[in-house]
Write a protein that holds these residues in place. Structure first.
Motif, PDB file in Angstrom:
ATOM      1  N   LEU A   1       0.864  -1.170   0.000  1.00  0.00           N
ATOM      2  CA  LEU A   1       0.000   0.000   0.000  1.00  0.00           C
ATOM      3  C   LEU A   1       0.906   1.226   0.000  1.00  0.00           C
ATOM      4  O   LEU A   1       1.687   1.414   0.937  1.00  0.00           O
ATOM      5  N   ARG A   2       0.789   2.049  -1.042  1.00  0.00           N
ATOM      6  CA  ARG A   2       1.703   3.178  -1.191  1.00  0.00           C
ATOM      7  C   ARG A   2       0.936   4.475  -1.382  1.00  0.00           C
ATOM      8  O   ARG A   2       0.002   4.548  -2.175  1.00  0.00           O
ATOM      9  N   ILE A   3       1.376   5.495  -0.629  1.00  0.00           N
ATOM     10  CA  ILE A   3       0.862   6.849  -0.804  1.00  0.00           C
ATOM     11  C   ILE A   3       2.068   7.765  -0.936  1.00  0.00           C
ATOM     12  O   ILE A   3       2.855   7.897   0.012  1.00  0.00           O
ATOM     13  N   GLN A   4       2.227   8.351  -2.114  1.00  0.00           N
ATOM     14  CA  GLN A   4       3.365   9.226  -2.434  1.00  0.00           C
ATOM     15  C   GLN A   4       4.689   8.505  -2.191  1.00  0.00           C
ATOM     16  O   GLN A   4       4.974   7.544  -2.843  1.00  0.00           O
ATOM     17  N   ARG A   5       5.461   8.943  -1.206  1.00  0.00           N
ATOM     18  CA  ARG A   5       6.805   8.399  -0.973  1.00  0.00           C
ATOM     19  C   ARG A   5       6.868   7.398   0.189  1.00  0.00           C
ATOM     20  O   ARG A   5       7.949   6.962   0.567  1.00  0.00           O
ATOM     21  N   ILE A   6       5.733   7.026   0.736  1.00  0.00           N
ATOM     22  CA  ILE A   6       5.685   6.090   1.868  1.00  0.00           C
ATOM     23  C   ILE A   6       4.808   4.901   1.495  1.00  0.00           C
ATOM     24  O   ILE A   6       3.740   5.053   0.906  1.00  0.00           O
ATOM     25  N   GLY A   7       5.260   3.724   1.855  1.00  0.00           N
ATOM     26  CA  GLY A   7       4.472   2.524   1.627  1.00  0.00           C
ATOM     27  C   GLY A   7       4.578   1.597   2.826  1.00  0.00           C
ATOM     28  O   GLY A   7       5.504   1.693   3.629  1.00  0.00           O
ATOM     29  N   ILE A   8       3.603   0.726   2.945  1.00  0.00           N
ATOM     30  CA  ILE A   8       3.660  -0.327   3.957  1.00  0.00           C
ATOM     31  C   ILE A   8       3.394  -1.642   3.231  1.00  0.00           C
ATOM     32  O   ILE A   8       2.509  -1.718   2.379  1.00  0.00           O
ATOM     33  N   GLN A   9       4.218  -2.644   3.550  1.00  0.00           N
ATOM     34  CA  GLN A   9       4.131  -3.918   2.845  1.00  0.00           C
ATOM     35  C   GLN A   9       4.108  -5.080   3.830  1.00  0.00           C
ATOM     36  O   GLN A   9       5.151  -5.557   4.259  1.00  0.00           O
ATOM     37  N   PRO A  10       2.924  -5.558   4.211  1.00  0.00           N
ATOM     38  CA  PRO A  10       2.859  -6.797   4.992  1.00  0.00           C
ATOM     39  C   PRO A  10       3.067  -7.999   4.073  1.00  0.00           C
ATOM     40  O   PRO A  10       2.701  -7.977   2.903  1.00  0.00           O
ATOM     41  N   GLU A  11       3.695  -9.041   4.634  1.00  0.00           N
ATOM     42  CA  GLU A  11       4.006 -10.239   3.866  1.00  0.00           C
ATOM     43  C   GLU A  11       3.727 -11.480   4.719  1.00  0.00           C
ATOM     44  O   GLU A  11       3.686 -11.399   5.952  1.00  0.00           O
ATOM     45  N   VAL A  12       3.571 -12.596   4.057  1.00  0.00           N
ATOM     46  CA  VAL A  12       3.547 -13.907   4.702  1.00  0.00           C
ATOM     47  C   VAL A  12       4.557 -14.751   3.943  1.00  0.00           C
ATOM     48  O   VAL A  12       4.442 -14.928   2.728  1.00  0.00           O
ATOM     49  N   MET A  13       5.582 -15.246   4.673  1.00  0.00           N
ATOM     50  CA  MET A  13       6.696 -15.920   4.016  1.00  0.00           C
ATOM     51  C   MET A  13       7.040 -17.235   4.725  1.00  0.00           C
ATOM     52  O   MET A  13       7.073 -17.299   5.946  1.00  0.00           O
ATOM     53  N   PHE A  14       7.320 -18.258   3.932  1.00  0.00           N
ATOM     54  CA  PHE A  14       7.964 -19.461   4.449  1.00  0.00           C
ATOM     55  C   PHE A  14       9.457 -19.237   4.302  1.00  0.00           C
ATOM     56  O   PHE A  14       9.927 -18.808   3.241  1.00  0.00           O
ATOM     57  N   SER A  15      10.233 -19.501   5.357  1.00  0.00           N
ATOM     58  CA  SER A  15      11.660 -19.218   5.325  1.00  0.00           C
ATOM     59  C   SER A  15      12.462 -20.395   5.867  1.00  0.00           C
ATOM     60  O   SER A  15      12.240 -20.851   6.989  1.00  0.00           O
ATOM     61  N   SER A  16      13.407 -20.880   5.069  1.00  0.00           N
ATOM     62  CA  SER A  16      14.318 -21.952   5.443  1.00  0.00           C
ATOM     63  C   SER A  16      15.592 -21.302   5.985  1.00  0.00           C
ATOM     64  O   SER A  16      16.314 -20.638   5.245  1.00  0.00           O
ATOM     65  N   GLN A  17      15.856 -21.475   7.275  1.00  0.00           N
ATOM     66  CA  GLN A  17      16.959 -20.796   7.940  1.00  0.00           C
ATOM     67  C   GLN A  17      17.835 -21.814   8.643  1.00  0.00           C
ATOM     68  O   GLN A  17      17.817 -22.987   8.320  1.00  0.00           O
ATOM     69  N   GLY A  18      18.629 -21.370   9.613  1.00  0.00           N
ATOM     70  CA  GLY A  18      19.469 -22.275  10.379  1.00  0.00           C
ATOM     71  C   GLY A  18      20.922 -21.918  10.289  1.00  0.00           C
ATOM     72  O   GLY A  18      21.283 -20.764  10.086  1.00  0.00           O
ATOM     73  N   SER A  19      21.780 -22.941  10.388  1.00  0.00           N
ATOM     74  CA  SER A  19      23.212 -22.709  10.435  1.00  0.00           C
ATOM     75  C   SER A  19      23.947 -24.026  10.250  1.00  0.00           C
ATOM     76  O   SER A  19      23.383 -25.097  10.453  1.00  0.00           O
TER      77      SER A  19
ATOM     78  N   ILE B   1      24.402 -29.676  10.674  1.00  0.00           N
ATOM     79  CA  ILE B   1      23.559 -28.637  10.091  1.00  0.00           C
ATOM     80  C   ILE B   1      22.294 -28.508  10.929  1.00  0.00           C
ATOM     81  O   ILE B   1      21.637 -29.505  11.220  1.00  0.00           O
ATOM     82  N   HIS B   2      21.970 -27.280  11.318  1.00  0.00           N
ATOM     83  CA  HIS B   2      20.696 -27.001  11.975  1.00  0.00           C
ATOM     84  C   HIS B   2      19.781 -26.390  10.926  1.00  0.00           C
ATOM     85  O   HIS B   2      20.088 -25.336  10.372  1.00  0.00           O
ATOM     86  N   LYS B   3      18.673 -27.082  10.644  1.00  0.00           N
ATOM     87  CA  LYS B   3      17.703 -26.640   9.652  1.00  0.00           C
ATOM     88  C   LYS B   3      16.449 -26.159  10.371  1.00  0.00           C
ATOM     89  O   LYS B   3      15.764 -26.956  11.006  1.00  0.00           O
ATOM     90  N   PHE B   4      16.182 -24.857  10.270  1.00  0.00           N
ATOM     91  CA  PHE B   4      14.988 -24.270  10.869  1.00  0.00           C
ATOM     92  C   PHE B   4      14.044 -23.848   9.753  1.00  0.00           C
ATOM     93  O   PHE B   4      14.475 -23.282   8.749  1.00  0.00           O
ATOM     94  N   ASN B   5      12.759 -24.106   9.936  1.00  0.00           N
ATOM     95  CA  ASN B   5      11.735 -23.591   9.036  1.00  0.00           C
ATOM     96  C   ASN B   5      10.827 -22.678   9.836  1.00  0.00           C
ATOM     97  O   ASN B   5      10.367 -23.042  10.929  1.00  0.00           O
ATOM     98  N   TYR B   6      10.597 -21.487   9.290  1.00  0.00           N
ATOM     99  CA  TYR B   6       9.766 -20.484   9.945  1.00  0.00           C
ATOM    100  C   TYR B   6       8.640 -20.035   9.032  1.00  0.00           C
ATOM    101  O   TYR B   6       8.810 -19.976   7.807  1.00  0.00           O
ATOM    102  N   LEU B   7       7.518 -19.696   9.626  1.00  0.00           N
ATOM    103  CA  LEU B   7       6.483 -18.922   8.962  1.00  0.00           C
ATOM    104  C   LEU B   7       6.693 -17.500   9.471  1.00  0.00           C
ATOM    105  O   LEU B   7       6.504 -17.235  10.663  1.00  0.00           O
ATOM    106  N   ASN B   8       7.161 -16.621   8.597  1.00  0.00           N
ATOM    107  CA  ASN B   8       7.487 -15.252   8.976  1.00  0.00           C
ATOM    108  C   ASN B   8       6.430 -14.288   8.475  1.00  0.00           C
ATOM    109  O   ASN B   8       5.907 -14.444   7.366  1.00  0.00           O
TER     110      ASN B   8
END
Length: 170
Positions: free
Chosen positions: A44-62, A71-78
């Motif tokens: 949602l954008r008005i002139q020079r400002i916007g807001i962007q909500p998201e729903v993301m699946f993210s494969s993370q870890g280390s 390997i540490h495999k983390f899955n998140y719903l972000n």
């Protein structure tokens, strides 16, 4: 659909994660793990400002430096809520909170996997910092750094402070 400097757009996104664990007082050395993210957004954008909500699946870890490859495999719903500032029409500077919910955590050692969800917290709070290009035909390119704010360690056997950190290219 986008309407110049004001309007609404929606879409899907995906890309690469370069994730690791920021650690204090941990004896292990955490290294980068490459993963991915995918999801949907509205902007949602008005002139020079916007807001962007998201729903993301993210494969993370280390990956960890131990006697064997671990390997540490983390899955998140972000759920990021990104505030965007547009210094010029096609370029955005991004910042905002991200709320993450752990969906799975596994440790892989020598191709053997075990569930380690019980030693990590169910939720995570991060701060997003990024930059984006909005190109013609609805193509967007983003680069972000998600720095963990909350401690994800829930292991009663250690007091190590562990935080997610993720570089993303979308």
């Amino acid at each position: 659909t986008s309407f110049g400097q004001a309007g609404f757009s929606a879409g899907i996104k995906g890309g690469l994660n370069f994730a690791s664990i920021d650690h204090e007082s941990a004896s292990e050395i955490y290294n980068t793990r490459t993963g991915y993210h995918a999801g949907a957004f509205i902007n949602l954008r008005i002139q020079r400002i916007g807001i962007q909500p998201e729903v993301m699946f993210s494969s993370q870890g280390s990956t960890l430096d131990l006697s064997t490859e671990t390997i540490h495999k983390f899955n998140y719903l972000n759920i990021p809520v990104v505030l965007k500032f547009y210094p010029v029409d096609f370029l955005s500077l991004q910042a905002g909170p991200q709320f993450g919910f752990l969906t799975s955590a596994k440790e892989v050692v020598d191709n053997a996997s075990q569930d380690i969800e019980t030693i990590y917290k169910d939720s995570d709070l991060s701060l997003i910092l990024g930059i984006g290009l909005e190109l013609p035909f609805g193509l967007n390119i983003d680069g972000r750094y998600n720095v963990g704010i909350s401690d994800i360690n829930d292991d009663p056997n250690t007091t190590a402070l562990l935080k997610n950190q993720v570089y993303q290219i979308s």
